[in-house]
Design a protein around this motif. Structure first.
Motif, PDB file in Angstrom:
ATOM      1  N   ARG A  84     -39.155   8.041  49.299  1.00  0.00           N
ATOM      2  CA  ARG A  84     -39.208   6.484  49.176  1.00  0.00           C
ATOM      3  C   ARG A  84     -38.784   5.846  47.654  1.00  0.00           C
ATOM      4  O   ARG A  84     -40.252   6.774  46.644  1.00  0.00           O
ATOM      5  CB  ARG A  84     -40.344   5.862  49.958  1.00  0.00           C
ATOM      6  CG  ARG A  84     -40.482   5.538  51.503  1.00  0.00           C
ATOM      7  CD  ARG A  84     -41.324   5.671  52.357  1.00  0.00           C
ATOM      8  NE  ARG A  84     -41.277   5.676  53.435  1.00  0.00           N
ATOM      9  CZ  ARG A  84     -41.032   4.870  54.519  1.00  0.00           C
ATOM     10  NH1 ARG A  84     -40.103   3.957  54.529  1.00  0.00           N
ATOM     11  NH2 ARG A  84     -41.624   5.825  56.058  1.00  0.00           N
ATOM     12  N   PRO A  85     -38.352   4.829  47.006  1.00  0.00           N
ATOM     13  CA  PRO A  85     -38.501   4.474  45.946  1.00  0.00           C
ATOM     14  C   PRO A  85     -39.273   4.072  45.486  1.00  0.00           C
ATOM     15  O   PRO A  85     -39.610   4.026  43.748  1.00  0.00           O
ATOM     16  CB  PRO A  85     -37.716   3.357  45.556  1.00  0.00           C
ATOM     17  CG  PRO A  85     -37.137   3.464  46.884  1.00  0.00           C
ATOM     18  CD  PRO A  85     -37.090   4.339  47.871  1.00  0.00           C
ATOM     19  N   ASP A  86     -41.023   3.992  46.487  1.00  0.00           N
ATOM     20  CA  ASP A  86     -41.409   3.181  46.073  1.00  0.00           C
ATOM     21  C   ASP A  86     -42.957   3.131  46.828  1.00  0.00           C
ATOM     22  O   ASP A  86     -43.721   2.479  46.764  1.00  0.00           O
ATOM     23  CB  ASP A  86     -41.383   1.256  46.401  1.00  0.00           C
ATOM     24  CG  ASP A  86     -41.466   1.585  47.926  1.00  0.00           C
ATOM     25  OD1 ASP A  86     -40.483   2.293  48.605  1.00  0.00           O
ATOM     26  OD2 ASP A  86     -40.950   0.034  48.092  1.00  0.00           O
ATOM     27  N   GLU A  87     -43.398   4.711  46.127  1.00  0.00           N
ATOM     28  CA  GLU A  87     -44.306   4.811  47.283  1.00  0.00           C
ATOM     29  C   GLU A  87     -45.408   4.879  45.974  1.00  0.00           C
ATOM     30  O   GLU A  87     -45.161   4.508  44.976  1.00  0.00           O
ATOM     31  CB  GLU A  87     -43.740   6.453  47.504  1.00  0.00           C
ATOM     32  CG  GLU A  87     -42.802   6.807  48.263  1.00  0.00           C
ATOM     33  CD  GLU A  87     -42.903   7.939  48.456  1.00  0.00           C
ATOM     34  OE1 GLU A  87     -42.610   7.836  49.231  1.00  0.00           O
ATOM     35  OE2 GLU A  87     -43.598   9.359  47.505  1.00  0.00           O
ATOM     36  N   LEU A  88     -46.770   5.402  46.740  1.00  0.00           N
ATOM     37  CA  LEU A  88     -47.436   4.142  46.099  1.00  0.00           C
ATOM     38  C   LEU A  88     -48.158   5.333  45.253  1.00  0.00           C
ATOM     39  O   LEU A  88     -47.747   6.673  45.620  1.00  0.00           O
ATOM     40  CB  LEU A  88     -48.983   4.601  47.326  1.00  0.00           C
ATOM     41  CG  LEU A  88     -49.091   4.035  48.505  1.00  0.00           C
ATOM     42  CD1 LEU A  88     -50.355   4.316  49.384  1.00  0.00           C
ATOM     43  CD2 LEU A  88     -48.916   2.464  48.073  1.00  0.00           C
ATOM     44  N   THR A  89     -48.665   4.738  43.983  1.00  0.00           N
ATOM     45  CA  THR A  89     -48.866   5.744  42.766  1.00  0.00           C
ATOM     46  C   THR A  89     -49.993   6.906  43.446  1.00  0.00           C
ATOM     47  O   THR A  89     -51.172   6.566  44.566  1.00  0.00           O
ATOM     48  CB  THR A  89     -49.308   4.888  41.758  1.00  0.00           C
ATOM     49  OG1 THR A  89     -50.499   3.999  41.523  1.00  0.00           O
ATOM     50  CG2 THR A  89     -48.545   3.629  41.267  1.00  0.00           C
ATOM     51  N   THR A 125     -45.229  11.391  51.979  1.00  0.00           N
ATOM     52  CA  THR A 125     -44.381  10.983  50.668  1.00  0.00           C
ATOM     53  C   THR A 125     -43.303  11.303  52.153  1.00  0.00           C
ATOM     54  O   THR A 125     -43.856  12.244  53.214  1.00  0.00           O
ATOM     55  CB  THR A 125     -44.152  11.585  50.223  1.00  0.00           C
ATOM     56  OG1 THR A 125     -42.629  11.584  49.303  1.00  0.00           O
ATOM     57  CG2 THR A 125     -44.186  13.515  50.401  1.00  0.00           C
ATOM     58  N   LEU A 126     -42.276  10.894  51.901  1.00  0.00           N
ATOM     59  CA  LEU A 126     -41.088  11.124  52.685  1.00  0.00           C
ATOM     60  C   LEU A 126     -40.242  11.568  52.585  1.00  0.00           C
ATOM     61  O   LEU A 126     -38.993  12.807  52.805  1.00  0.00           O
ATOM     62  CB  LEU A 126     -39.926   9.550  52.730  1.00  0.00           C
ATOM     63  CG  LEU A 126     -39.007   9.567  54.115  1.00  0.00           C
ATOM     64  CD1 LEU A 126     -40.299   9.298  55.463  1.00  0.00           C
ATOM     65  CD2 LEU A 126     -38.695   7.928  53.961  1.00  0.00           C
TER      66      LEU A 126
END
Length: 445
Positions: A63-68, A45-46
């Motif tokens: 990040r708004p689209d981080e991996l699930t 995560t950032l």
């Protein structure tokens, strides 16, 4: 038998686990055998609880689209299939992701070693116990000098004390503890005293690396070492290396620290994968990096379209590793890709310009690296020195964004410097022979 006694423990840091397959993957890309990565550095995560003045990815918010979770667990399987031996979990701050324990356990269950690099601000005793129980074998805590210097660059009062508490918490939980330190203009002369404190804390290894001039460090360039200061830096490192061996602590020079001076073997001989000198950048050859949104790149310290080859949501990791030009670039470049001093250096074909994360953000193109001990020595023999000078700022909203610097060559003697001024400069050269096809689409299928 207690759980932590029964848990599998693979060797880490100084001895990676043996790969399950051959040195080269059984596949080929354009008729060329594909090397197998033995290390993955994965930004989970950032999100971060520090606001470090030197942070390359400018971490803070996720990040708004981080991996699930489901996507991350699928990626674990792909890493194992690729033959990765060790996965290093980083951030941001990896423990700020709620499922990081689940991901760590999956990495271990897949037969890979799992380690973690952390600022340690929120690494409580309870969290450390859960981490070690999940299979995280070694934790590398960032400690950047003595208390005042560390708290200054980490921009958190009390961060230094909590970093040492994090070491104690991990050690009490049964984990192996290590430290990494950013070498900057505040911390360099504190290294001997810091080493004694780290030895008392019981660390096994100490990674040393210079602060690179990108990300937040562009706006805080006053903390970045100047190339000519390498001569004094290595005087300190010489003493540190001797004392570390006496204390039984492995010194682990980062790829951006070196190269080819009389202390080279002295610093690296404890590392089993080195023959006693720097053997070139491993990005895209032995190391693969993952950003928290699934972007695959060549180096954990670089970002942007020049270095990210595509997304695991759109392509398999195996295919990206084999074919994305941003990753394969480092496998095929030659001495002809070097420029400036590095092109004509005696060590050019071995070193290949040193660490790309140090040179590319600085000058816009890899292959000319002033952060080099050998180079500083050679300049000094000519009565010269090199320093960097900012000529263009960076985008402060973009992870890993870089400004542009020039390398200024001038007389080392203050009187001659005042009389003659600048002798010569290396101006930025933006770009390299890689043509990104857009996010997630690095090649034509």
């Amino acid at each position: 038998m207690r759980l932590n006694e029964a848990r599998r423990r693979l060797p880490v840091v100084d001895a990676l686990p043996a790969s399950r397959s051959r040195r080269y993957l059984p596949q080929q890309a354009d008729g060329v055998a594909v090397p197998q990565p033995n290390l993955c550095v994965w930004e989970l995560t950032l999100a971060c609880d520090h606001r470090c003045l030197h942070c390359g990815p400018r971490a803070g918010e996720a990040r708004p689209d981080e991996l699930t979770t489901e996507e991350a667990l699928k990626l674990v399987g792909e890493l194992a299939e690729l033959g990765v031996g060790e996965v290093v979990l980083i951030g941001g701050e990896a423990y700020l992701r709620n499922d990081f324990i689940l991901i760590a356990r999956a990495i271990r269950d897949a037969g890979m070693a799992c380690t973690m690099t952390t600022g340690g601000l929120g690494l409580t005793a309870k969290r450390a116990e859960a981490m070690i129980e999940s299979g995280i074998q070694s934790v590398n805590v960032s400690i950047d000098g003595l208390a005042d210097s560390h708290d200054y660059v980490r921009d958190r009062k009390g961060s230094w004390e909590r970093a040492f508490q994090a070491l104690a918490n991990v050690k009490a939980a049964g984990g192996r503890i290590c430290v990494n330190t950013q070498l900057n203009r505040r911390s360099v002369h504190e290294l001997p005293e810091l080493l004694e404190l780290l030895a008392d804390a019981g660390i096994a290894a100490w990674q040393l690396q210079i602060t690179c001039a990108h990300g937040n460090a562009v706006e805080n360039a006053d903390i970045v070492l100047q190339p000519y200061e390498y001569l004094d830096l290595f005087k300190v490192l010489d003493k540190v290396a001797v004392r570390a061996r006496q204390l039984g602590i492995i010194i682990w020079p980062g790829n951006n620290l070196g190269y080819f001076g009389p202390l080279e073997h002295h610093l690296r001989k404890q590392q089993k994968q080195y023959s006693g000198h720097f053997t070139g950048c491993h990005a895209g050859k032995r190391t693969v990096s993952i950003e928290s949104n699934g972007m695959v790149k060549n180096c954990p310290s670089l970002g942007g379209p020049t270095n990210t080859g595509g997304n695991v949501r759109e392509h398999s990791l195996k295919e990206l590793w084999a074919r994305a030009p941003q990753l394969t670039y480092f496998r095929h470049r030659t001495k002809d890709d070097l420029w400036g001093y590095c092109h004509d250096c005696y060590y050019a074909e071995t070193c290949m310009g040193g660490c790309t994360a140090a040179s590319e953000p600085l000058l816009g193109r890899p292959g000319n690296n002033p952060f080099c001990y050998h180079r500083a020595q050679e300049m000094d023999k000519q009565g010269l020195r090199e320093r960097i000078e900012l000529v263009k700022g960076a985008d402060t909203d973009t992870p890993f964004s870089a400004g542009l610097f020039r390398v200024v060559r001038e007389h080392a003697d203050p009187k001659l410097r005042a009389e003659h001024g600048v002798v010569s400069t290396d101006e930025p050269r933006v770009g390299r022979d890689v043509e990104p096809k857009g996010p997630g689409r690095p090649y034509q299928q």
